[in-house]
Design a protein around this motif. Structure first.
Motif, short mmCIF file in Angstrom:
data_model
loop_
_atom_site.label_atom_id
_atom_site.label_comp_id
_atom_site.label_asym_id
_atom_site.label_seq_id
_atom_site.Cartn_x
_atom_site.Cartn_y
_atom_site.Cartn_z
N ASN A 179 0.83 -1.22 0.00
CA ASN A 179 0.00 0.00 0.00
C ASN A 179 0.86 1.27 0.00
N CYS A 180 1.91 1.26 -0.82
CA CYS A 180 2.84 2.39 -0.77
C CYS A 180 2.30 3.63 -1.47
N VAL A 181 1.33 3.49 -2.36
CA VAL A 181 0.81 4.65 -3.08
C VAL A 181 -0.19 5.39 -2.18
N GLY A 182 0.00 6.69 -2.01
CA GLY A 182 -0.90 7.44 -1.16
C GLY A 182 -0.48 8.88 -1.00
N GLN A 183 -1.16 9.58 -0.10
CA GLN A 183 -0.93 11.01 0.06
C GLN A 183 -1.53 11.49 1.37
N ILE A 184 -0.95 12.56 1.94
CA ILE A 184 -1.51 13.23 3.11
C ILE A 184 -2.28 14.46 2.63
N ILE A 185 -3.50 14.66 3.15
CA ILE A 185 -4.30 15.82 2.78
C ILE A 185 -4.79 16.54 4.02
N HIS A 186 -5.20 17.80 3.86
CA HIS A 186 -5.74 18.62 4.95
C HIS A 186 -7.18 18.97 4.60
N ILE A 187 -8.14 18.52 5.40
CA ILE A 187 -9.56 18.69 5.11
C ILE A 187 -10.00 20.11 5.42
N THR A 188 -10.61 20.77 4.43
CA THR A 188 -11.08 22.15 4.59
C THR A 188 -12.59 22.27 4.62
N ALA A 189 -13.31 21.24 4.16
CA ALA A 189 -14.78 21.30 4.17
C ALA A 189 -15.33 19.89 4.05
N ILE A 190 -16.52 19.68 4.62
CA ILE A 190 -17.25 18.42 4.50
C ILE A 190 -18.69 18.75 4.15
N ASN A 191 -19.16 18.16 3.06
CA ASN A 191 -20.53 18.39 2.61
C ASN A 191 -21.14 17.04 2.24
N GLY A 192 -22.02 16.53 3.09
CA GLY A 192 -22.54 15.19 2.88
C GLY A 192 -21.43 14.18 3.01
N ASP A 193 -21.23 13.35 1.98
CA ASP A 193 -20.14 12.37 1.99
C ASP A 193 -18.93 12.84 1.20
#
Length: 326
Positions: A179-193
């Motif tokens: 599972n080496c492919v991936g990324q870190i993200i920073h969540i700025t909004a959530i709308n539904g799913d």
């Protein structure tokens, strides 16, 4: 003859013009790479000598250093090393908001002797226990929104780790590259799913490889500055990095000389926004590639948004490695 010169000139110019352009499919937005600009000013500074350190290269100073770190009790602070040679016989584990700062790289020296063990000299790490949720839509490169089967457990402001299984290219599977492919993200909004985030996806994910995401809670705000770090075990150690960052964010290594490593001098694993700048990395116990021996700065496994600049690398098998999903 002039016509021939013009044709040759046009050919060379056209070749170089196209050769220097990275295709759009390979470009990534790195504007926010490196440590954050809004770090707090730190008032606490503790001198390791006040905790019983000797700095004479004869006595083990690990306990004194750990005592100074523990006194901070989770608060941001600088652990200061005046000129001296500090013998350290065990790994230094850094919690959040701790900065190791020497007087200068040529006068404050940390000498690690780990008795040949497969251990890191300085360790910044924390394990992740979050539950993965499936990504059901939004797999396109450069998008800043994805749809999950459930957003339970995610909140605006959270960081999250995206991962997917390896594809058919992984013809020789090995445990450390799962599972080496991936990324870190920073969540700025959530709308539904649907969650929206900074730093667009670096690649297009593949639905058949089961892309998923979980909340990511890293170690944060650690620095290593103005020190010389060396490993002095007798014989060839079993492994270990000079400075290991695993699940870490907004950390830095600056003005450091790192000498005689076993594994890489700096390892960035599942980490984001790390700066490595103004350092001198040189020499190793071995250069055979086993246990990443003889490497300078190593970036692996979902690591991204890191800045490695203005460093000197000498007598290493590889100076900078970006691999295994970084």
């Amino acid at each position: 003859m002039k016509i021939i010169y013009l044709i040759v000139f046009a050919f060379i110019t056209g070749t170089f013009a196209t050769a220097q352009v990275i295709p759009a499919s390979r470009r990534v937005q790195w504007a926010n790479a490196g440590t954050f600009a809004n770090n707090p000013v730190i008032a606490n500074q503790l001198n390791v000598m006040d905790f019983g350190a000797h700095g004479d290269s004869l006595h083990d100073d690990a306990h004194a250093i750990d005592s100074a770190i523990n006194l901070l009790n989770g608060h941001a602070g600088i652990i200061y090393f005046p000129p001296g040679n500090y013998l350290i016989l065990s790994t230094l584990n850094l919690p959040d908001s701790v900065i190791l700062r020497g007087d200068c790289y040529d006068s404050a020296k940390l000498i690690f002797n780990l008795n040949g063990a497969d251990l890191d000299c300085i360790d910044v790490q924390v394990n992740q226990t979050g539950t993965f949720q499936n990504i059901v839509a939004g797999f396109t490169k450069d998008t800043t929104a994805i749809v999950l089967d459930s957003v339970t457990g995610f909140n605006v402001g959270d960081y999250a780790e995206i991962s997917e299984t390896n594809g058919s290219w992984n013809s020789v599977p090995i445990s450390w590259a799962v599972n080496c492919v991936g990324q870190i993200i920073h969540i700025t909004a959530i709308n539904g799913d649907t969650i929206t985030f900074e730093n667009p996806l670096r690649i297009a994910y593949t639905p058949s490889l089961h892309p998923q995401i979980r909340k990511w809670t890293p170690r944060v705000f650690m620095g290593i500055e103005d020190l010389k770090i060396t490993r002095a075990d007798t014989g060839l150690p079993g492994g270990g990095y000079m400075m290991n960052f695993y699940n870490a964010m907004n950390c830095w290594v600056k003005g450091v000389e790192s000498y005689h490593s076993c594994g890489a001098h700096v390892n960035l694993n599942v980490s984001s926004n790390i700066t490595v700048s103004g350092c001198y990395f040189h020499d190793a116990y071995a250069y055979d590639g086993s246990n990443t021996r003889g490497y300078g700065v190593l970036m692996i496994q979902h690591t991204g948004q890191c800045l490695v600049e203005n460093n000197v690398f000498n007598h290493l098998r590889h100076s900078i490695i970006v691999k295994q999903g970084a």
